[in-house]
Design a protein around this motif. Structure first.
Motif, PDB file in Angstrom:
ATOM      1  N   GLU A  37       0.817  -1.213   0.000  1.00 47.14           N
ATOM      2  CA  GLU A  37       0.000   0.000   0.000  1.00 47.14           C
ATOM      3  C   GLU A  37       0.850   1.263   0.000  1.00 47.14           C
ATOM      4  OE1 GLU A  37      -3.368   0.098   2.642  1.00 47.14           O
ATOM      5  OE2 GLU A  37      -3.842  -2.002   2.211  1.00 47.14           O
ATOM      6  N   THR A  38       1.978   1.235   0.705  1.00 46.54           N
ATOM      7  CA  THR A  38       2.859   2.400   0.702  1.00 46.54           C
ATOM      8  C   THR A  38       3.456   2.609  -0.686  1.00 46.54           C
ATOM      9  OG1 THR A  38       3.352   2.066   3.048  1.00 46.54           O
ATOM     10  CG2 THR A  38       4.847   3.478   1.827  1.00 46.54           C
ATOM     11  N   ALA A  39       3.803   1.530  -1.364  1.00 47.52           N
ATOM     12  CA  ALA A  39       4.328   1.635  -2.728  1.00 47.52           C
ATOM     13  C   ALA A  39       3.301   2.256  -3.667  1.00 47.52           C
ATOM     14  CB  ALA A  39       4.747   0.259  -3.245  1.00 47.52           C
ATOM     15  N   SER A  40       2.016   2.010  -3.391  1.00 42.06           N
ATOM     16  CA  SER A  40       0.972   2.568  -4.252  1.00 42.06           C
ATOM     17  C   SER A  40       0.495   3.943  -3.784  1.00 42.06           C
ATOM     18  CB  SER A  40      -0.205   1.600  -4.361  1.00 42.06           C
ATOM     19  OG  SER A  40      -0.860   1.477  -3.125  1.00 42.06           O
ATOM     20  N   GLY A  41       1.137   4.490  -2.722  1.00 42.51           N
ATOM     21  CA  GLY A  41       0.830   5.854  -2.306  1.00 42.51           C
ATOM     22  C   GLY A  41      -0.128   6.013  -1.152  1.00 42.51           C
ATOM     23  N   THR A  42      -0.351   4.943  -0.375  1.00 45.45           N
ATOM     24  CA  THR A  42      -1.277   4.999   0.755  1.00 45.45           C
ATOM     25  C   THR A  42      -0.625   4.411   2.000  1.00 45.45           C
ATOM     26  OG1 THR A  42      -3.118   4.627  -0.755  1.00 45.45           O
ATOM     27  CG2 THR A  42      -3.563   4.283   1.565  1.00 45.45           C
ATOM     28  N   CYS A  43      -0.851   5.046   3.143  1.00 50.35           N
ATOM     29  CA  CYS A  43      -0.413   4.501   4.425  1.00 50.35           C
ATOM     30  C   CYS A  43      -1.619   3.799   5.054  1.00 50.35           C
ATOM     31  CB  CYS A  43       0.076   5.616   5.346  1.00 50.35           C
ATOM     32  SG  CYS A  43       1.504   6.524   4.727  1.00 50.35           S
ATOM     33  N   PRO A  44      -1.541   2.489   5.330  1.00 49.95           N
ATOM     34  CA  PRO A  44      -2.696   1.767   5.887  1.00 49.95           C
ATOM     35  C   PRO A  44      -2.962   2.135   7.352  1.00 49.95           C
ATOM     36  CG  PRO A  44      -0.821   0.298   5.685  1.00 49.95           C
ATOM     37  CD  PRO A  44      -0.409   1.606   5.076  1.00 49.95           C
ATOM     38  N   ALA A  45      -3.841   3.093   7.549  1.00 46.00           N
ATOM     39  CA  ALA A  45      -4.109   3.654   8.870  1.00 46.00           C
ATOM     40  C   ALA A  45      -4.693   2.644   9.852  1.00 46.00           C
ATOM     41  CB  ALA A  45      -5.055   4.842   8.743  1.00 46.00           C
ATOM     42  N   ASP A  46      -5.364   1.619   9.357  1.00 46.16           N
ATOM     43  CA  ASP A  46      -5.999   0.663  10.264  1.00 46.16           C
ATOM     44  C   ASP A  46      -5.025  -0.319  10.901  1.00 46.16           C
ATOM     45  OD1 ASP A  46      -5.752  -0.417   7.630  1.00 46.16           O
ATOM     46  OD2 ASP A  46      -7.141  -2.026   8.177  1.00 46.16           O
ATOM     47  N   GLN A  59       6.711  10.878   5.016  1.00 46.31           N
ATOM     48  CA  GLN A  59       7.730  10.385   4.083  1.00 46.31           C
ATOM     49  C   GLN A  59       7.129   9.705   2.853  1.00 46.31           C
ATOM     50  OE1 GLN A  59      10.539   7.870   6.278  1.00 46.31           O
ATOM     51  NE2 GLN A  59       9.989   8.967   8.132  1.00 46.31           N
ATOM     52  N   LEU A  60       5.824   9.742   2.726  1.00 47.48           N
ATOM     53  CA  LEU A  60       5.137   8.977   1.685  1.00 47.48           C
ATOM     54  C   LEU A  60       5.645   9.236   0.265  1.00 47.48           C
ATOM     55  CD1 LEU A  60       3.043   6.809   1.194  1.00 47.48           C
ATOM     56  CD2 LEU A  60       1.311   8.592   1.035  1.00 47.48           C
ATOM     57  N   PRO A  61       5.842  10.469  -0.172  1.00 48.82           N
ATOM     58  CA  PRO A  61       6.291  10.651  -1.559  1.00 48.82           C
ATOM     59  C   PRO A  61       7.606   9.926  -1.871  1.00 48.82           C
ATOM     60  CG  PRO A  61       5.539  12.738  -0.646  1.00 48.82           C
ATOM     61  CD  PRO A  61       5.580  11.754   0.488  1.00 48.82           C
TER      62      PRO A  61
END
Length: 121
Positions: A37-46, A59-61
């Protein structure tokens, strides 16, 4: 009686000499999800604790671009577990489609969320 005692002793010695079964990690699925999910641009908040989630978002970008450049995850192999003051951390060897293998750590599980995730462990 003596033969039974010898057989019991031999059986016990063999059991002690046999290699222990390798422990398998419990956090593999969560780690794969975090990486994907991080590779696709999302941090899995759950599944990320507050501080880990804040660091991920900050640091996501850079992380997203870096992880995406490695290609999809091909395999995740359990390496070891460490009991630390802030909780159990499991180390995995993660192989990416681009051919690179990196060690990753994940742990600090509290209330269903992880406080620790890093590459290079």
């Amino acid at each position: 009686m003596r033969i039974r005692l010898m057989i019991a002793a031999a059986t016990a010695a063999a059991a002690l000499a046999a290699p222990a079964f390798a422990e398998d990690g419990e956090y593999r699925a969560a780690l794969q999800r975090m990486i994907t999910e991080t590779a696709s641009g999302t941090c899995p908040a759950d599944i990320m604790g507050d501080q880990l989630l804040a660091a991920c978002r900050q640091q996501l970008p850079q992380m997203s671009a870096g992880l995406a450049s490695l290609g999809p995850v091909e395999s995740i192999s359990f390496v070891r577990a460490e009991d630390r003051p802030d909780g159990r951390v499991e180390i995995y060897a993660v192989r990416f489609a681009g051919g690179q293998t990196l060690n990753w750590g994940i742990g600090g599980l509290r209330d269903g969320k992880f406080d620790i995730a890093y590459a290079g462990g």
